[in-house]
Design a protein around this motif. Sequence first.
Motif, short mmCIF file in Angstrom:
data_model
loop_
_atom_site.label_atom_id
_atom_site.label_comp_id
_atom_site.label_asym_id
_atom_site.label_seq_id
_atom_site.Cartn_x
_atom_site.Cartn_y
_atom_site.Cartn_z
N LEU A 44 0.83 -1.20 0.00
CA LEU A 44 0.00 0.00 0.00
C LEU A 44 0.87 1.25 0.00
O LEU A 44 0.54 2.25 -0.64
N ARG A 45 1.96 1.21 0.75
CA ARG A 45 2.86 2.37 0.79
C ARG A 45 3.47 2.60 -0.59
O ARG A 45 3.59 3.74 -1.06
N TYR A 46 3.86 1.50 -1.27
CA TYR A 46 4.40 1.64 -2.63
C TYR A 46 3.35 2.24 -3.56
O TYR A 46 3.63 3.17 -4.33
N PHE A 47 2.15 1.69 -3.52
CA PHE A 47 1.08 2.18 -4.39
C PHE A 47 0.80 3.66 -4.15
O PHE A 47 0.67 4.45 -5.10
N ALA A 48 0.71 4.05 -2.88
CA ALA A 48 0.39 5.44 -2.56
C ALA A 48 1.45 6.39 -3.09
O ALA A 48 1.14 7.46 -3.63
N ARG A 49 2.72 5.99 -2.96
CA ARG A 49 3.78 6.90 -3.41
C ARG A 49 3.81 6.98 -4.94
O ARG A 49 4.04 8.05 -5.51
N ILE A 50 3.56 5.87 -5.65
CA ILE A 50 3.47 5.90 -7.11
C ILE A 50 2.35 6.83 -7.55
O ILE A 50 2.51 7.66 -8.45
N ALA A 51 1.18 6.70 -6.87
CA ALA A 51 0.02 7.52 -7.24
C ALA A 51 0.29 9.00 -7.00
O ALA A 51 -0.09 9.86 -7.81
N GLU A 52 0.95 9.32 -5.91
CA GLU A 52 1.18 10.73 -5.57
C GLU A 52 2.25 11.37 -6.44
O GLU A 52 2.16 12.55 -6.79
N VAL B 102 5.67 -5.43 -9.49
CA VAL B 102 5.17 -6.68 -8.91
C VAL B 102 4.25 -6.40 -7.74
O VAL B 102 3.17 -7.01 -7.60
N ALA B 103 4.62 -5.46 -6.88
CA ALA B 103 3.81 -5.13 -5.71
C ALA B 103 2.44 -4.60 -6.12
O ALA B 103 1.41 -5.00 -5.56
N VAL B 104 2.40 -3.72 -7.13
CA VAL B 104 1.12 -3.16 -7.58
C VAL B 104 0.28 -4.25 -8.24
O VAL B 104 -0.95 -4.31 -8.03
N ARG B 105 0.91 -5.11 -9.04
CA ARG B 105 0.16 -6.17 -9.70
C ARG B 105 -0.49 -7.11 -8.67
O ARG B 105 -1.66 -7.50 -8.81
N LYS B 106 0.25 -7.47 -7.64
CA LYS B 106 -0.30 -8.34 -6.61
C LYS B 106 -1.44 -7.65 -5.85
O LYS B 106 -2.43 -8.29 -5.48
N LEU B 107 -1.30 -6.36 -5.66
CA LEU B 107 -2.36 -5.61 -4.99
C LEU B 107 -3.62 -5.59 -5.85
O LEU B 107 -4.74 -5.78 -5.34
N GLU B 108 -3.46 -5.39 -7.15
CA GLU B 108 -4.60 -5.39 -8.07
C GLU B 108 -5.26 -6.77 -8.10
O GLU B 108 -6.49 -6.87 -8.12
N GLU B 109 -4.45 -7.81 -8.09
CA GLU B 109 -5.00 -9.17 -8.10
C GLU B 109 -5.78 -9.45 -6.81
O GLU B 109 -6.85 -10.08 -6.85
N ALA B 110 -5.25 -9.00 -5.70
CA ALA B 110 -5.91 -9.23 -4.42
C ALA B 110 -7.23 -8.48 -4.33
O ALA B 110 -8.21 -8.99 -3.77
N LEU B 111 -7.27 -7.27 -4.91
CA LEU B 111 -8.48 -6.44 -4.83
C LEU B 111 -9.44 -6.73 -5.98
O LEU B 111 -10.60 -6.32 -5.95
N GLY B 112 -8.95 -7.36 -7.03
CA GLY B 112 -9.81 -7.69 -8.17
C GLY B 112 -10.17 -6.51 -9.02
O GLY B 112 -11.24 -6.50 -9.65
N ALA B 113 -9.29 -5.49 -9.09
CA ALA B 113 -9.58 -4.31 -9.89
C ALA B 113 -8.27 -3.62 -10.26
O ALA B 113 -7.34 -3.60 -9.45
#
Length: 318
Positions: free
Chosen positions: A11-19, A39-50
């Motif tokens: 989540l911390r990686y995703f938030a910093r990429i987004a910002e 890889v971290a973002v892809r796994k997050l997307e897979e876990a959330l299904g979006a």
Amino acid sequence: MPESDLLATPLRYFARIAELGSFTAAARELCVSQPSLSVAVRKLEEALGAPLLHRSRQGVTLTRAGEILLERTRQADRALEAAKDEMLALETEPRGRFTVGSHESLAAYLLPRFMARFLERFPKVELALWNGNSRDVERAVVERRIDLGFVVNPERHPDCVVQELFTDRVGFVVSAPLLRKHAAHAALLREVPLIHVPALKQTQYLLGALASASIAPPSQLSCSSMELVKSLVLDGVGVGVLPYRVASHGVSAGRLVHLGETLPVFDDVITLVRRYDLPMTAGARALLDALREHGDSMPPLPELLRPEPPRLRKPKAR
């Protein structure tokens, strides 16, 4: 956005990429390779299904799901920072909510003077009271259902810290008017009903002592409440089995007395019990210190329960 070490890494990686709007900028700031971020973002997307990010040569933008996740991530981060501030305050300022357990009759004479002074002194500390017999209170402390409790004659569980506060005594109590009608104090037990709470081990001990001394009351009246026992004794119904402090609370001097020095008694010790792992915040320390001081301030066993000496009748004038 303030960063927290407690925030989950993906989540911390995703938030910093987004910002920052860029994998490259985020990788540089976070000292992480771009493939690791991907890889971290892809796994997050897979876990959330979006999908969370739109990728282009100009950088990245958020999908609607990404906007929702970023906002919730910011909220979680703010909540964690607020929690850290509150936890720091717990160590320096008395605050928090605590539940104190006690037998109802014990609390009736022990807590009223304490509560008003303590809450005025520590307005950010909230107290809740929990009633039960001493065994229930001690069990509730062990099971962490309450924070601390007043326990009479504790079993001293290995997970608990026990602080002895003061003593009491359980004995045979009678109303002064009823006692004055009988010349022999001990004989009263053979002439009027015995009123008691049978579930108490103190009661069972005293009943056994009477049986061993071949003293048999004409009848026994069982109650579930010591306050009811006291009311019946005050009305002259019979002799009651009561702790002296309970018997004397709220009763004017001389109305109730113990039956005699030669009859058996049961000595109680009133203690403050808590788990050894109760977090010692500033609020907990303030509460424990105040309760110990209050216990230490309790007066000696009430002298008002001492029977008056028999009055000698003046001889009639001839």
